[in-house]
Write a protein that holds these residues in place. Structure first.
Motif, PDB file in Angstrom:
ATOM      1  N   GLY A   5      39.892 -19.291 -25.459  1.00 30.42           N
ATOM      2  CA  GLY A   5      40.727 -19.850 -24.409  1.00 30.42           C
ATOM      3  C   GLY A   5      39.986 -20.711 -23.398  1.00 30.42           C
ATOM      4  N   PRO A   6      38.870 -20.241 -22.810  1.00 28.28           N
ATOM      5  CA  PRO A   6      38.141 -21.098 -21.853  1.00 28.28           C
ATOM      6  C   PRO A   6      37.633 -22.395 -22.468  1.00 28.28           C
ATOM      7  CG  PRO A   6      37.476 -18.800 -21.627  1.00 28.28           C
ATOM      8  CD  PRO A   6      38.330 -18.871 -22.850  1.00 28.28           C
ATOM      9  N   MET A   7      37.233 -22.359 -23.730  1.00 30.42           N
ATOM     10  CA  MET A   7      36.760 -23.596 -24.370  1.00 30.42           C
ATOM     11  C   MET A   7      37.892 -24.594 -24.541  1.00 30.42           C
ATOM     12  SD  MET A   7      34.273 -21.992 -27.303  1.00 30.42           S
ATOM     13  CE  MET A   7      33.083 -20.713 -26.894  1.00 30.42           C
ATOM     14  N   LEU A   8      39.069 -24.094 -24.939  1.00 23.72           N
ATOM     15  CA  LEU A   8      40.216 -24.994 -25.068  1.00 23.72           C
ATOM     16  C   LEU A   8      40.646 -25.544 -23.715  1.00 23.72           C
ATOM     17  CD1 LEU A   8      42.368 -23.039 -27.694  1.00 23.72           C
ATOM     18  CD2 LEU A   8      40.872 -25.003 -28.078  1.00 23.72           C
ATOM     19  N   TRP A   9      40.524 -24.736 -22.672  1.00 24.73           N
ATOM     20  CA  TRP A   9      40.864 -25.215 -21.325  1.00 24.73           C
ATOM     21  C   TRP A   9      39.893 -26.309 -20.876  1.00 24.73           C
ATOM     22  CZ3 TRP A   9      44.675 -25.313 -18.014  1.00 24.73           C
ATOM     23  CH2 TRP A   9      44.412 -25.645 -16.684  1.00 24.73           C
ATOM     24  N   GLU A  10      38.621 -26.140 -21.153  1.00 25.27           N
ATOM     25  CA  GLU A  10      37.645 -27.172 -20.803  1.00 25.27           C
ATOM     26  C   GLU A  10      37.907 -28.455 -21.576  1.00 25.27           C
ATOM     27  OE1 GLU A  10      33.830 -25.536 -21.496  1.00 25.27           O
ATOM     28  OE2 GLU A  10      33.890 -24.160 -19.785  1.00 25.27           O
ATOM     29  N   LEU A  11      38.250 -28.324 -22.859  1.00 27.66           N
ATOM     30  CA  LEU A  11      38.559 -29.514 -23.649  1.00 27.66           C
ATOM     31  C   LEU A  11      39.790 -30.222 -23.110  1.00 27.66           C
ATOM     32  CD1 LEU A  11      38.056 -31.314 -26.127  1.00 27.66           C
ATOM     33  CD2 LEU A  11      39.410 -29.695 -27.464  1.00 27.66           C
ATOM     34  N   SER A  12      40.810 -29.469 -22.759  1.00 33.32           N
ATOM     35  CA  SER A  12      42.016 -30.068 -22.215  1.00 33.32           C
ATOM     36  C   SER A  12      41.744 -30.741 -20.876  1.00 33.32           C
ATOM     37  CB  SER A  12      43.103 -29.001 -22.064  1.00 33.32           C
ATOM     38  OG  SER A  12      44.244 -29.518 -21.410  1.00 33.32           O
ATOM     39  N   THR A  13      40.938 -30.104 -20.023  1.00 35.00           N
ATOM     40  CA  THR A  13      40.622 -30.697 -18.718  1.00 35.00           C
ATOM     41  C   THR A  13      39.817 -31.981 -18.867  1.00 35.00           C
ATOM     42  OG1 THR A  13      40.597 -28.473 -17.767  1.00 35.00           O
ATOM     43  CG2 THR A  13      39.580 -30.232 -16.478  1.00 35.00           C
ATOM     44  N   SER A  14      38.909 -32.026 -19.863  1.00 36.00           N
ATOM     45  CA  SER A  14      38.104 -33.234 -20.049  1.00 36.00           C
ATOM     46  C   SER A  14      38.934 -34.414 -20.534  1.00 36.00           C
ATOM     47  CB  SER A  14      36.989 -32.954 -21.049  1.00 36.00           C
ATOM     48  OG  SER A  14      37.517 -32.692 -22.340  1.00 36.00           O
ATOM     49  N   LEU A  15      40.086 -34.150 -21.147  1.00 38.68           N
ATOM     50  CA  LEU A  15      40.928 -35.229 -21.650  1.00 38.68           C
ATOM     51  C   LEU A  15      41.969 -35.687 -20.642  1.00 38.68           C
ATOM     52  CD1 LEU A  15      41.547 -33.941 -25.296  1.00 38.68           C
ATOM     53  CD2 LEU A  15      39.967 -35.729 -24.562  1.00 38.68           C
ATOM     54  N   LYS A  16      42.036 -35.055 -19.468  1.00 41.28           N
ATOM     55  CA  LYS A  16      43.025 -35.444 -18.469  1.00 41.28           C
ATOM     56  C   LYS A  16      42.588 -36.700 -17.729  1.00 41.28           C
ATOM     57  CE  LYS A  16      44.852 -30.795 -17.749  1.00 41.28           C
ATOM     58  NZ  LYS A  16      45.077 -29.685 -16.791  1.00 41.28           N
TER      59      LYS A  16
END
Length: 220
Positions: free
Chosen positions: A40-51
């Motif tokens: 979950g934290p890795m997917l959140w970081e990936l999503s935040t980097s694409l914003k």
């Protein structure tokens, strides 16, 4: 009749390690929870980097999926920090570490398993003793050794302490130890030296390729 009834009763009775539907559900539920906590934290970081910069990542109700996905953030980071240089250094250190273990640990494991020399058991015991030492105990001695060798400010100095792992040496020693002595005795009679025995007997046997070769030779 009583023996037949007892055997039928044992067959019908559930096994001790039998998986019930409830137990299977609990297992998969636990695995899903562990997956969510770890990934979950890795997917959140990936999503935040694409914003995009116009999206507020510190809002009270942040969105998991980016509304305007963009790769512009990666370009800004690459211009600010030499990230590609760091990635290249990591790849070089990884290649040196893997190559060192493939060559050094293989040679050391074969020597401890198949060669006869004075102090072999002592060296094996020393390898075993290093496994119980935490990294904090040996880090100072490793640093001093690397700096005295002249590799203090280089990638070789970073990769050198991990180029031959004690656990890899012991694993390969156990693999080479399982080779039958008759194979090497026959090779010695044929005049094979140590490196030839390692190449043509040790490595194929430990990697399992000898079984396929044996199957091909035994087939009509």
């Amino acid at each position: 009749m009583s023996g037949l009834a007892n055997s039928i009763r044992r067959r019908r009775s559930p096994k001790f390690d039998a998986v019930t539907p409830l137990g299977l559900t609990l297992r998969y539920g636990t695995l899903l929870v562990v997956l969510a906590v770890s990934i979950g934290p890795m997917l959140w970081e990936l999503s935040t980097s694409l914003k995009s910069p116009i999206e507020n990542v510190f809002s009270a109700t942040p969105s998991f999926l980016p509304r305007h996905p963009t790769l512009h953030n990666y370009g800004v980071v690459a211009q600010t920090i030499p990230i590609w240089h760091f990635a290249a250094n990591s790849c070089i250190v990884a290649i040196l570490g893997v190559g060192g273990n493939l060559v050094g640990a293989t040679a050391a494991g074969y020597a401890l398993a198949r060669l006869r020399f004075r102090g072999r058991r002592l060296v094996t015991g020393l390898f075993l003793s290093t496994l119980v030492l935490p990294g904090e105990v040996t880090i100072i001695s490793q640093y001093q050794t690397v700096t005295r060798l002249g590799f203090g400010d280089s990638l070789i100095g970073v990769a050198l302490p991990g180029m031959i792992g004690a656990i890899n040496v012991l694993l390969l020693r156990n693999a080479f130890k399982s080779i039958p002595d008759e194979l090497e005795d026959a090779a010695v009679i044929d005049g094979a030296n140590v490196w030839q025995r390692l190449r043509y007997i040790g490595l194929p046997t430990s990697s399992g390729r000898c079984w396929s070769c044996r199957a091909r030779t035994s087939s009509p």
